[in-house]
Design an enzyme around this catalytic site. Structure first.
Site, PDB file in Angstrom:
ATOM      1  N   LYS A   1       0.836  -1.206   0.000  1.00  0.00           N
ATOM      2  CA  LYS A   1       0.000   0.000   0.000  1.00  0.00           C
ATOM      3  C   LYS A   1       0.871   1.257   0.000  1.00  0.00           C
ATOM      4  O   LYS A   1       2.076   1.185   0.281  1.00  0.00           O
ATOM      5  CB  LYS A   1      -0.911  -0.009   1.223  1.00  0.00           C
ATOM      6  CG  LYS A   1      -0.167   0.102   2.535  1.00  0.00           C
ATOM      7  CD  LYS A   1      -1.099  -0.133   3.726  1.00  0.00           C
ATOM      8  CE  LYS A   1      -0.335  -0.052   5.026  1.00  0.00           C
ATOM      9  NZ  LYS A   1      -1.032  -0.731   6.117  1.00  0.00           N
TER      10      LYS A   1
ATOM     11  N   ARG B   1     -10.819   0.645  15.293  1.00  0.00           N
ATOM     12  CA  ARG B   1     -10.787   1.562  14.153  1.00  0.00           C
ATOM     13  C   ARG B   1     -11.908   1.174  13.201  1.00  0.00           C
ATOM     14  O   ARG B   1     -12.931   1.831  13.135  1.00  0.00           O
ATOM     15  CB  ARG B   1      -9.417   1.434  13.473  1.00  0.00           C
ATOM     16  CG  ARG B   1      -8.647   2.695  13.368  1.00  0.00           C
ATOM     17  CD  ARG B   1      -7.214   2.491  12.915  1.00  0.00           C
ATOM     18  NE  ARG B   1      -6.944   1.304  12.108  1.00  0.00           N
ATOM     19  CZ  ARG B   1      -5.794   1.055  11.485  1.00  0.00           C
ATOM     20  NH1 ARG B   1      -4.819   1.925  11.558  1.00  0.00           N
ATOM     21  NH2 ARG B   1      -5.620  -0.039  10.793  1.00  0.00           N
TER      22      ARG B   1
ATOM     23  N   TYR C   1      18.410  29.858   9.584  1.00  0.00           N
ATOM     24  CA  TYR C   1      17.301  30.631  10.177  1.00  0.00           C
ATOM     25  C   TYR C   1      17.277  30.524  11.702  1.00  0.00           C
ATOM     26  O   TYR C   1      17.486  29.446  12.254  1.00  0.00           O
ATOM     27  CB  TYR C   1      15.953  30.104   9.671  1.00  0.00           C
ATOM     28  CG  TYR C   1      15.643  30.466   8.251  1.00  0.00           C
ATOM     29  CD1 TYR C   1      15.449  31.787   7.854  1.00  0.00           C
ATOM     30  CD2 TYR C   1      15.504  29.464   7.294  1.00  0.00           C
ATOM     31  CE1 TYR C   1      15.147  32.099   6.545  1.00  0.00           C
ATOM     32  CE2 TYR C   1      15.192  29.764   5.987  1.00  0.00           C
ATOM     33  CZ  TYR C   1      15.018  31.081   5.603  1.00  0.00           C
ATOM     34  OH  TYR C   1      14.712  31.391   4.316  1.00  0.00           O
TER      35      TYR C   1
ATOM     36  N   MET D   1      13.876  24.976   3.694  1.00  0.00           N
ATOM     37  CA  MET D   1      12.957  24.399   2.706  1.00  0.00           C
ATOM     38  C   MET D   1      13.672  23.428   1.762  1.00  0.00           C
ATOM     39  O   MET D   1      13.182  22.341   1.493  1.00  0.00           O
ATOM     40  CB  MET D   1      12.263  25.509   1.919  1.00  0.00           C
ATOM     41  CG  MET D   1      11.118  24.996   1.066  1.00  0.00           C
ATOM     42  SD  MET D   1      10.256  26.310   0.186  1.00  0.00           S
ATOM     43  CE  MET D   1       9.366  27.100   1.504  1.00  0.00           C
TER      44      MET D   1
HETATM   45  C1  LIG Z   1      -0.386  -1.914   6.671  1.00  0.00           C
HETATM   46  C2  LIG Z   1      -1.085  -3.126   7.088  1.00  0.00           C
HETATM   47  C3  LIG Z   1      -0.390  -4.324   7.316  1.00  0.00           C
HETATM   48  C4  LIG Z   1       1.120  -4.427   7.297  1.00  0.00           C
HETATM   49  O1  LIG Z   1       1.623  -4.038   8.554  1.00  0.00           O
HETATM   50  P1  LIG Z   1       3.200  -4.024   8.829  1.00  0.00           P
HETATM   51  O2  LIG Z   1       3.315  -3.611  10.241  1.00  0.00           O
HETATM   52  O3  LIG Z   1       3.765  -2.985   7.897  1.00  0.00           O
HETATM   53  O4  LIG Z   1       3.704  -5.367   8.531  1.00  0.00           O
HETATM   54  C5  LIG Z   1      -1.133  -5.458   7.588  1.00  0.00           C
HETATM   55  N1  LIG Z   1      -2.478  -5.417   7.660  1.00  0.00           N
HETATM   56  C6  LIG Z   1      -3.171  -4.271   7.479  1.00  0.00           C
HETATM   57  C7  LIG Z   1      -4.651  -4.293   7.585  1.00  0.00           C
HETATM   58  C8  LIG Z   1      -2.500  -3.089   7.190  1.00  0.00           C
HETATM   59  O5  LIG Z   1      -3.190  -1.963   7.029  1.00  0.00           O
END
Ligand SMILES: *Cc1c(COP(=O)(O)O)cnc(C)c1O
Length: 377
Positions: free
Chosen positions: A36, A133, A265, A313
């Site tokens: 993802k 969640r 800065y 920046m």
């Molecule tokens: C991102 C995610 C994972 C992977 O988790 P890691 O800690 O990066 O291995 C697994 N399951 C769900 C539902 C996620 O959103």
């Protein structure tokens, strides 16, 4: 989407990702590769292709449209959208491209059933076992099963839940509690005739909680060489993981900073002695956090050089007096390393995350917005 105005370059070692995938497979068995958010900043399609070559058959992304990108790139295998269908377009795309969406609420299920108009659509039933969640609860099971029986085109192929504290060895009992709840849910579904593939484990649970493995396991951060147990008593479990991302930026200028002179800065740093500094072309607009001001280090030629003054920046100054003393002064145009790099000064993802005050996930995702070069494709 890539930042085009920066000179930062993310060097992505696909061999390291394949190595980490094999590690996860040896620990878990049936790995769902979580790619993802553009593969945690490592490049969605390139990472998927590297893993297909390694035998990966199931991938998980966030939104449905990211899953469609994988399908359109011709990535074979099952594709899961962990965030599930959000609108009508997502529902249509799930059906058209045979994407498995996580579904954890009755509204979502009803919307999907409505837009599917009887066409088959596969879902993973997502359960809340302690994260609070998203997800159905145990109490929802009777109603959920009744709904699914009434809508046979909505096919639950998986049951899933997500762990909240699997990366904290001192909180094993919470993970065990979630695992027990999930186990009961899976048993209930199967006893009612739903043949679901159960998955619960994230990277940390693959490495540290074999009791959570079930049928398949969702590996994310470990694929990219982030050790979820870094800094804990279980750190050794991730000793074989290899970081896959290194980040370089060019030196814009090298100059002397006399004792008593302040830099950048706010004049938050004043030279305590005559020193040499390099101004590096990396700043917060390139996703190199301003929180690293007077805190982080860059690796120049294998030597860790401390950041002096505020991160700007598109510029950051580092103290290179140690290099000057060695007679190894770098020059304009030379590359420095914000992450990784050669020698003893190599910066590990966890080091940068610690200086930054965050986790390796965020370091990868945001630095990964810069241009990439792939090694070992
Ligand atoms: C991102 C995610 C994972 C992977 O988790 P890691 O800690 O990066 O291995 C697994 N399951 C769900 C539902 C996620 O959103």
């Amino acid at each position: 989407m890539t930042i085009t105005y920066s000179k930062l370059l993310c060097h992505i070692d696909l061999d390291a990702i394949r190595h980490n995938y094999r590690q996860m497979k040896s620990m878990g068995g049936n790995i769902i590769a979580v790619i993802k958010s553009d593969a945690y900043g490592h490049g969605l399609i390139e990472t998927a292709r590297a893993l297909v070559a390694e035998g990966a058959e199931t991938f998980a992304v966030g939104y449905v449209h990211e899953a469609v990108q994988l399908k359109e790139a011709g990535i074979p295998g099952r594709i899961i959208a962990l965030l599930g269908p959000v609108d009508k377009d997502d529902c249509e795309a799930m059906i058209e491209h045979d994407i498995i969406g996580f579904v954890g609420h009755f509204e979502t299920l009803a919307r999907l059933a409505y837009h599917s108009e009887g066409r088959p659509v596969r879902v993973s039933l997502k359960f809340d076992t302690g994260m609070s969640r998203l997800g159905f609860t145990c109490e929802d099971l009777p109603k959920l099963k009744a709904f699914l029986r009434g809508r046979p085109n909505v096919v639950p192929v998986m049951a899933s839940s997500h762990l909240a504290v699997a990366d904290e060895p001192e909180r094993v009992s919470m993970t065990e509690k979630q695992a027990a709840t999930f186990g009961e849910i899976v048993q209930d579904l199967r006893a009612s005739g739903f043949r679901v593939e159960a998955n619960l484990a994230n990277s940390a649970a693959i490495m540290g909680h074999p009791g959570c493995h079930h049928d398949s396991q969702r590996a994310g951060i470990a694929l990219y060489g982030g050790n979820p147990f870094a800094g804990t008593e279980w750190e050794h479990l991730g000793a074989e993981l290899k970081p896959a991302m290194a980040v370089s930026a060019p030196i814009l200028h090298v100059h002397q900073l006399d004792k008593g002179v302040s830099i950048s800065y706010g004049h938050t740093y004043t030279a305590e002695r005559d020193m040499t500094v390099a101004v590096v072309g990396a700043g917060y607009a390139d996703c190199y956090s301003r929180g690293l001001s007077n805190t982080g280090f860059m690796n120049i030629g294998g030597v860790r050089c401390p950041i002096v003054g505020r991160v700007c920046m598109q510029m950051t100054a580092v103290d290179i007096s140690a290099l000057a003393e060695q007679g190894a002064l770098p020059k304009t145009g030379d590359d420095v390393w914000l992450l990784g790099g050669p020698g003893e000064g190599s910066i590990l993802p966890q080091d940068l995350a610690d200086w930054w005050g965050t986790i390796t996930y965020e370091v990868f995702c945001v630095l990964g917005l810069n241009r990439r070069a792939f090694l070992n494709e």
